[in-house]
Design a protein around this motif. Structure first.
Motif, short mmCIF file in Angstrom:
data_model
loop_
_atom_site.label_atom_id
_atom_site.label_comp_id
_atom_site.label_asym_id
_atom_site.label_seq_id
_atom_site.Cartn_x
_atom_site.Cartn_y
_atom_site.Cartn_z
N ALA A 21 0.84 -1.20 0.00
CA ALA A 21 0.00 0.00 0.00
C ALA A 21 0.88 1.25 0.00
N GLY A 22 1.96 1.21 0.76
CA GLY A 22 2.87 2.36 0.84
C GLY A 22 3.53 2.67 -0.50
N LEU A 23 3.98 1.62 -1.18
CA LEU A 23 4.61 1.85 -2.49
C LEU A 23 3.59 2.39 -3.48
N ALA A 24 2.36 1.89 -3.39
CA ALA A 24 1.30 2.41 -4.27
C ALA A 24 1.04 3.90 -3.95
N GLY A 25 1.06 4.25 -2.67
CA GLY A 25 0.84 5.65 -2.26
C GLY A 25 1.94 6.57 -2.79
N MET A 26 3.20 6.09 -2.72
CA MET A 26 4.30 6.91 -3.25
C MET A 26 4.18 7.03 -4.76
N GLY A 27 3.78 5.95 -5.41
CA GLY A 27 3.55 5.98 -6.86
C GLY A 27 2.45 6.97 -7.21
N ALA A 28 1.37 6.96 -6.39
CA ALA A 28 0.24 7.87 -6.66
C ALA A 28 0.68 9.33 -6.54
N ALA A 29 1.56 9.61 -5.58
CA ALA A 29 2.06 10.98 -5.42
C ALA A 29 2.83 11.39 -6.67
N GLY A 30 3.63 10.46 -7.21
CA GLY A 30 4.39 10.74 -8.44
C GLY A 30 3.45 11.01 -9.60
N ILE A 31 2.40 10.20 -9.71
CA ILE A 31 1.43 10.37 -10.81
C ILE A 31 0.73 11.73 -10.69
N LEU A 32 0.38 12.10 -9.46
CA LEU A 32 -0.28 13.39 -9.25
C LEU A 32 0.62 14.56 -9.69
N LEU A 33 1.91 14.46 -9.32
CA LEU A 33 2.85 15.53 -9.71
C LEU A 33 3.04 15.56 -11.22
N ALA A 34 3.08 14.37 -11.83
CA ALA A 34 3.23 14.32 -13.28
C ALA A 34 2.00 14.92 -13.98
N TRP A 35 0.84 14.75 -13.36
CA TRP A 35 -0.42 15.28 -13.91
C TRP A 35 -0.48 16.79 -13.74
N GLN A 36 0.04 17.29 -12.61
CA GLN A 36 0.01 18.74 -12.36
C GLN A 36 1.43 19.24 -12.06
N PRO A 37 2.30 19.27 -13.06
CA PRO A 37 3.71 19.60 -12.79
C PRO A 37 3.92 21.01 -12.26
N GLU A 38 2.93 21.89 -12.43
CA GLU A 38 3.07 23.25 -11.91
C GLU A 38 3.01 23.26 -10.37
N ALA A 39 2.69 22.11 -9.79
CA ALA A 39 2.54 22.03 -8.32
C ALA A 39 3.80 22.46 -7.60
N LEU A 40 4.97 22.18 -8.16
CA LEU A 40 6.21 22.46 -7.43
C LEU A 40 6.66 23.92 -7.54
N LEU A 41 5.83 24.77 -8.11
CA LEU A 41 6.21 26.19 -8.18
C LEU A 41 6.20 26.82 -6.78
N THR A 42 5.34 26.30 -5.91
CA THR A 42 5.30 26.78 -4.53
C THR A 42 4.80 25.67 -3.61
N ARG A 43 5.28 25.68 -2.36
CA ARG A 43 4.86 24.63 -1.42
C ARG A 43 3.38 24.75 -1.06
N TRP A 44 2.76 25.91 -1.38
CA TRP A 44 1.36 26.13 -1.02
C TRP A 44 0.40 25.73 -2.13
N HIS A 45 0.92 25.28 -3.25
CA HIS A 45 0.05 24.85 -4.36
C HIS A 45 -0.80 23.66 -3.88
N PRO A 46 -2.13 23.68 -4.17
CA PRO A 46 -2.98 22.57 -3.70
C PRO A 46 -2.46 21.19 -4.10
N ALA A 47 -1.96 21.07 -5.35
CA ALA A 47 -1.46 19.77 -5.79
C ALA A 47 -0.16 19.40 -5.07
#
Lengths: 431, 77
Positions: A21-47
């Protein structure tokens, strides 16, 4: 019905479910970032908030809790109480809470935040109760149980701070929001994740690498970690910036010392093999040293991107990377151990290193650490978020597949071993 | 009494060597094991196969080591 089991090496199925489950959760976080790559522009971005909590709560947390279920009995001889049905509920509530929290951030939905808070409080406080019961019931004076008790306190602090933040966001509690966010992140990343890595490494590194123990002074120095976090946090709240900076510098020094001491032990290992486990731990040592530098820079620089880079490296590199390396020892060891327990026929079994193919481990770890470095760099070069996140998701899903295959083989062979007649030998201890 | 020194071996070698030594241990004999960590997972295996054991913590150059005494259940001394 057996309500509580306190076996020294409990059946691994529950821990295995936590790991997958943990590995799937880490994978899901990666998929979310790949889907919304603008997320890392600021730590406060919802994504970004959603991805961080997916990685930490649906990813690292289940693996850490699943590992503790086995590590505490094996390393300390202290059995964590097993509540067969409740244990599965704790895991389910943790995962449901983590995904609800990510959804709450992503869609700015207060109802999801409240649901997440309730599920996470029920799950994490239940596990904490279990951990505290085991670690405090028998006040062993040895260094490891004492270190784990400090880790459990940091875990409790992180959870309580997180729940307070949900209270602020959902009910408008009058608390210093920004300060709470920083404390929550510091106690979670440094106190809980970093502290547990240090505690577990003090056993795993000398044991599996066949190297010298960590020096006694190091064990004494690590006791200061919660005190530094507390002092630094309060100094920051009171506006005593010099004291806060001093605490940050000392924490960075601890991180650097951990990297150097670990690297030295891996390089001088008497085991001699240069396999994935060797290179993986060298990468952990190098990352810790780099993280110390990054943490210091983040505290001095006015550019918030340094802080973002520190958070990414701490979470995906030191947290996610170390866990990936450790899983390649934990899972095969548990499989091997429980095969041996069932092997009354004393049939020939696969060797430990044959359980997960070494070449696959090496490739996966390379991708894992590579993804972490690319994502850290992406704090300054946003175009790298997409490839870094995609690589992170792929590497975690590959590890999930490798370990799931090993666990499937474990169950098949275990069933076979149970059908074999026991070996009869007159001199044995068998009655 | 046979003494098996498994200090400094990486897991699971100590476990494997202890199992192998017990496989060929003559009836009525006991096995003494020197090991650098208390082998908690081994205890379940021993118990399930009818062995009894005692573990004594010792100091070795400032670090702990353990001396196990393993014999068929009811014969430890």
């Amino acid at each position: 019905m057996q309500l509580v089991s306190t076996e020294a090496s409990p059946a691994p199925d529950l821990s295995f479910a936590h790991f997958l489950a943990g590995l799937a959760g880490m994978g899901a976080a990666g998929i979310l970032l790949a889907w919304q790559p603008e997320a890392l522009l600021t730590r406060w971005h919802p994504a970004a908030l959603a991805a961080v909590h997916l990685f930490a709560l649906a990813g690292l947390m289940p693996v850490m809790l699943g590992a503790l279920l086995q590590f505490v009995p094996v390393a300390c001889g202290l059995a964590l109480p097993r509540w067969p049905r409740l244990d599965w509920l704790i895991l389910s509530a943790l995962l449901a809470g983590a995904y609800a929290l990510a959804g709450g951030f992503l869609f700015a939905d207060p109802a999801w935040l409240l649901t997440a808070g309730l599920l996470l409080a029920a799950s994490l406080l239940s596990f904490l109760t279990k951990l505290i019961r085991a670690l405090w019931q028998q006040r062993l004076q040895a260094a490891l149980p004492a270190a784990l008790r400090r880790n459990a306190l940091a875990f409790a602090a992180t959870v309580l701070l997180g729940l307070s933040l949900i209270g602020v966001m959902r009910f408008g509690w009058a608390l210093p929001f920004l300060q709470l966010v920083d404390w929550h992140a510091q106690w979670g990343l440094i106190g809980w994740i970093g502290g547990l890595i240090i505690s577990v490494s003090s056993v795993v590194v000398p044991m599996f690498h066949v190297s010298a123990h960590y020096p006694k002074h190091w064990e004494q120095a690590t006791r200061s970690l919660p005190l530094l976090l507390l002092t630094g946090g309060l100094a920051s709240l009171a506006g005593w910036s010099t004291l806060a900076q001093l605490c940050t510098a000392l924490l960075a020094l601890l991180c650097l010392a951990f990297g150097l001491l670990t690297g030295l032990r891996v390089v001088e290992a008497r085991r001699g093999e240069r396999d994935a486990f060797h290179w993986g731990w060298l990468a952990v040592a190098a990352l810790s040293s780099g993280l110390a530098l990054l943490g210091l820079l983040a505290s001095l620089a006015s550019d918030p991107r340094w802080g973002l880079a520190f958070g990414v490296l701490a979470l995906t590199g030191l947290g996610g990377g170390t866990i990936s390396v450790m899983l390649y020892r934990i899972v095969p060891f548990l499989i091997w151990l429980h095969w041996q327990r069932a092997n009354k026929a004393r049939a020939r079994l696969p060797l430990l290193h044959q359980i997960v193919p070494e070449r696959a481990q090496r490739a996966q770890l390379l991708a894992d650490f590579g993804a972490s470095l690319v994502l850290t760099t992406a704090a300054f070069v946003p175009v790298l978020v997409l490839p870094g996140a995609a690589l992170l998701a792929a590497s975690k899903l590959v590890q999930l597949s490798l370990l799931a295959r090993a666990m499937h083989a474990y169950r098949q062979r275990l069933a076979l071993l149970h059908t074999l007649p026991p070996r009869v030998r007159p001199a044995a201890g068998n009655p | 009494m046979e003494t098996l020194d498994v200090r400094g071996l990486p897991p699971p070698e100590p476990f494997e060597r202890i199992m192998a030594a017990l496989d060929v241990l003559p009836a009525g004999e006991a096995l003494e094991v020197l090991i650098h960590r208390e082998p908690f997972p081994l205890y379940d295996w021993l118990r399930e196969r009818g062995w009894a054991w005692t573990a004594k913590r010792e100091d070795f150059s400032g670090y702990e080591q353990f001396r196990l005494h393993i014999a068929a259940a009811g014969k430890t001394s």
